[in-house]
Design a protein around this motif. Structure first.
Motif, short mmCIF file in Angstrom:
data_model
loop_
_atom_site.label_atom_id
_atom_site.label_comp_id
_atom_site.label_asym_id
_atom_site.label_seq_id
_atom_site.Cartn_x
_atom_site.Cartn_y
_atom_site.Cartn_z
N THR A 120 0.74 -1.08 -0.03
CA THR A 120 0.11 0.17 -0.14
C THR A 120 0.64 1.17 0.02
O THR A 120 0.49 2.40 -0.24
CB THR A 120 -0.90 -0.07 1.26
OG1 THR A 120 -1.63 -1.32 1.25
CG2 THR A 120 -1.99 0.90 0.99
N THR A 121 2.10 1.06 0.23
CA THR A 121 2.95 2.38 0.08
C THR A 121 3.14 2.83 -1.01
O THR A 121 3.03 4.12 -1.12
CB THR A 121 4.59 1.99 0.42
OG1 THR A 121 4.48 1.43 1.87
CG2 THR A 121 5.47 2.99 0.33
N SER A 122 2.91 2.40 -1.95
CA SER A 122 3.07 2.77 -3.48
C SER A 122 1.66 3.60 -3.77
O SER A 122 1.66 4.65 -4.34
CB SER A 122 3.14 2.07 -4.55
OG SER A 122 2.05 0.92 -4.64
N ALA B 121 -3.11 4.78 -9.02
CA ALA B 121 -2.12 3.78 -8.26
C ALA B 121 -2.54 2.48 -7.87
O ALA B 121 -1.72 1.50 -7.75
CB ALA B 121 -2.03 4.70 -7.10
N LEU B 122 -3.80 2.27 -7.93
CA LEU B 122 -4.24 1.14 -7.35
C LEU B 122 -4.27 -0.03 -8.56
O LEU B 122 -4.47 -1.56 -8.45
CB LEU B 122 -5.61 0.94 -7.02
CG LEU B 122 -5.99 1.88 -5.68
CD1 LEU B 122 -7.66 1.81 -5.41
CD2 LEU B 122 -5.57 0.63 -4.61
N HIS B 123 -4.33 0.42 -9.95
CA HIS B 123 -4.29 -0.40 -11.04
C HIS B 123 -3.24 -1.78 -11.00
O HIS B 123 -3.52 -2.77 -11.36
CB HIS B 123 -4.07 0.30 -12.27
CG HIS B 123 -4.22 -0.43 -13.55
ND1 HIS B 123 -5.43 -1.07 -14.15
CD2 HIS B 123 -3.32 -1.00 -14.47
CE1 HIS B 123 -5.26 -1.74 -15.11
NE2 HIS B 123 -3.96 -1.67 -15.56
N PRO B 124 -1.99 -1.45 -10.56
CA PRO B 124 -1.05 -2.65 -10.59
C PRO B 124 -1.62 -3.85 -9.60
O PRO B 124 -1.05 -4.75 -9.70
CB PRO B 124 0.09 -2.21 -10.14
CG PRO B 124 0.08 -0.30 -10.47
CD PRO B 124 -1.38 -0.51 -10.33
N HIS B 125 -2.43 -3.32 -8.70
CA HIS B 125 -2.64 -4.38 -7.64
C HIS B 125 -4.16 -4.94 -7.83
O HIS B 125 -4.46 -5.70 -6.97
CB HIS B 125 -2.66 -3.50 -6.32
CG HIS B 125 -1.60 -2.84 -5.74
ND1 HIS B 125 -0.32 -3.41 -5.63
CD2 HIS B 125 -1.27 -1.48 -5.91
CE1 HIS B 125 0.59 -2.65 -5.35
NE2 HIS B 125 -0.05 -1.66 -5.42
N GLN B 126 -4.52 -4.86 -8.98
CA GLN B 126 -5.82 -5.38 -9.46
C GLN B 126 -5.76 -6.65 -10.15
O GLN B 126 -4.71 -6.89 -11.03
CB GLN B 126 -6.61 -4.43 -10.21
CG GLN B 126 -8.08 -4.78 -10.33
CD GLN B 126 -8.86 -3.97 -11.42
OE1 GLN B 126 -8.16 -2.88 -11.90
NE2 GLN B 126 -10.27 -3.74 -11.16
N ARG B 127 -6.66 -7.68 -9.64
CA ARG B 127 -6.31 -9.05 -10.19
C ARG B 127 -7.30 -9.29 -11.18
O ARG B 127 -8.20 -8.53 -11.42
CB ARG B 127 -6.76 -10.12 -8.74
CG ARG B 127 -5.77 -9.87 -7.81
CD ARG B 127 -6.31 -10.80 -6.70
NE ARG B 127 -5.42 -11.33 -6.03
CZ ARG B 127 -5.23 -12.25 -4.97
NH1 ARG B 127 -6.35 -12.75 -4.65
NH2 ARG B 127 -4.16 -12.50 -4.21
N THR C 157 -10.76 -8.06 -8.36
CA THR C 157 -10.41 -7.53 -6.91
C THR C 157 -9.04 -6.96 -6.83
O THR C 157 -8.29 -6.96 -7.76
CB THR C 157 -10.38 -9.08 -6.12
OG1 THR C 157 -9.35 -9.98 -6.63
CG2 THR C 157 -11.58 -9.66 -6.15
N VAL C 158 -9.04 -6.17 -5.70
CA VAL C 158 -7.64 -5.48 -5.41
C VAL C 158 -7.08 -6.22 -4.08
O VAL C 158 -7.51 -6.36 -3.15
CB VAL C 158 -8.07 -4.01 -5.21
CG1 VAL C 158 -6.62 -3.26 -4.86
CG2 VAL C 158 -8.76 -3.25 -6.36
N TRP C 159 -5.65 -6.43 -4.50
CA TRP C 159 -4.98 -7.20 -3.11
C TRP C 159 -3.62 -6.44 -2.90
O TRP C 159 -2.89 -6.56 -3.78
CB TRP C 159 -4.76 -8.56 -3.47
CG TRP C 159 -4.25 -9.48 -2.47
CD1 TRP C 159 -2.87 -9.96 -2.50
CD2 TRP C 159 -4.97 -10.13 -1.23
NE1 TRP C 159 -2.72 -10.69 -1.19
CE2 TRP C 159 -4.09 -10.69 -0.52
CE3 TRP C 159 -6.26 -9.99 -0.87
CZ2 TRP C 159 -4.18 -11.59 0.56
CZ3 TRP C 159 -6.57 -10.46 0.17
CH2 TRP C 159 -5.47 -11.36 1.12
N MET C 160 -3.32 -6.11 -1.64
CA MET C 160 -2.31 -5.29 -1.28
C MET C 160 -1.51 -6.12 -0.04
O MET C 160 -2.08 -5.68 1.01
CB MET C 160 -2.20 -3.88 -0.99
CG MET C 160 -2.84 -3.28 -2.55
SD MET C 160 -2.81 -1.15 -2.49
CE MET C 160 -4.49 -1.41 -1.25
N PRO C 161 -0.54 -6.87 -0.30
CA PRO C 161 0.14 -7.42 1.06
C PRO C 161 0.82 -6.29 1.97
O PRO C 161 1.39 -5.38 1.13
CB PRO C 161 1.05 -8.39 0.45
CG PRO C 161 0.68 -8.56 -0.90
CD PRO C 161 0.01 -7.38 -1.22
#
Length: 288
Positions: free
Chosen positions: A177-179, A263-269, A273-277
């Motif tokens: 989530t930092t990014s 910014a969330l786009h790279p974390h979208q499956r 769904t959106v997933w950020m460890p």
């Protein structure tokens, strides 16, 4: 869906953006708050929270951490001076006035206090054995200063040797989530706001404990991934934390929504769904 984040930070330099505070509280409680459930569980398990625990929750918000402690048998008191809308949700969850979506109520052992810590003191009851400050620090400039003052104020309410739990973001390289949070810094920089995001530092928690006159007594790290049903839910959940308020004030809601979505786009499956460890830290300290 995995559990949530941080709660709202409403104080920062510059104009306060106009938001629907009731909708924000609802988004926090329905979308974002669950993300820190693994942190709460790890702390309660380590400290053996149960029937003999008298817990004071600082900045309790909408009360999920309190409810989880109450379900283990603890007597809980939550204090928050910032958000009446969050506290209204906490009362609905904890107090025995109707059905709870979580299947439990704290009953007569629960108190929700809107105001200062002075209002949390009950001379007829024993001192608190556990004080929690679960709102993670290490993501807003200046967020540790206010926490240190709050802990110092809470010390007289707790028994000698009582555990005090502080929470914070883990190393930026361990938090996806930092990014996304960097969007807040980029947009808010023209204001040079103390409410803008900054990366967590290694000794944030220890420095707060030292300033508050507490004795460190162990620490740990917990995986708290942020998972959302879709991008819209992710945007609403993250905005509910208040971490983007300075950015909204510096630009506008539409600009923040746009850049946050990008910014969330790279974390979208592939399924949407959106997933950020992420990894969060906690520190256990003791009242001397």
């Amino acid at each position: 869906m995995t559990p949530t984040l941080v709660r709202q930070h409403s104080s920062h330099a510059g104009a306060t953006p106009r938001v629907d505070l009731r909708a924000r509280a609802r988004d926090w409680s329905e979308i974002q708050e669950r993300m820190l459930v693994p942190l709460y569980e790890a702390v309660y398990e380590r400290l053996d929270v149960g029937g003999g625990t008298r817990m004071l929750g600082l900045g309790c918000g909408s009360g999920l951490a309190l409810l989880m402690a109450a379900s283990r048998g603890a007597a809980v008191t939550g204090v928050d001076s910032r958000s009446p809308d969050h506290l209204a949700l906490a009362r609905r969850r904890l107090l025995p006035e109707g059905p709870s979506a979580w299947g439990t109520r704290a009953g007569e052992d629960a108190r929700i206090v809107e105001g200062s810590l002075r209002d949390a003191r009950d001379p007829s009851q024993p001192a608190f054995t556990l004080v929690t400050a679960f709102e993670p620090i290490g993501c807003l400039a200046g967020d540790s200063e206010g926490l240190g003052e709050l802990l110092a104020e809470a010390k007289p309410l707790a028994a000698r040797g009582a555990a005090v739990v502080l929470a914070g973001w883990g190393p930026p390289e361990r938090c996806a989530t930092t990014s996304v949070l960097r969007v807040a810094t980029k947009l808010a920089d023209p204001m040079r706001s103390p409410g803008s995001w900054r990366p967590a530092l290694r000794d944030d928690l220890e420095e707060v404990a030292q300033r508050a006159g507490l004795r460190p007594d162990g620490s740990g790290r917990v995986a708290c991934p942020f998972g959302y049903a879709d991008t819209d839910s992710a945007v609403r959940g993250l905005l509910s934390t208040g971490l983007f308020d300075a950015a909204i004030a510096a630009t506008d809601q539409e600009q923040v929504d746009k850049e946050l979505t990008e910014a969330l786009h790279p974390h979208q499956r592939p399924d949407g769904t959106v997933w950020m460890p992420n990894v969060f830290r906690y520190l256990i300290a003791r009242i001397p």
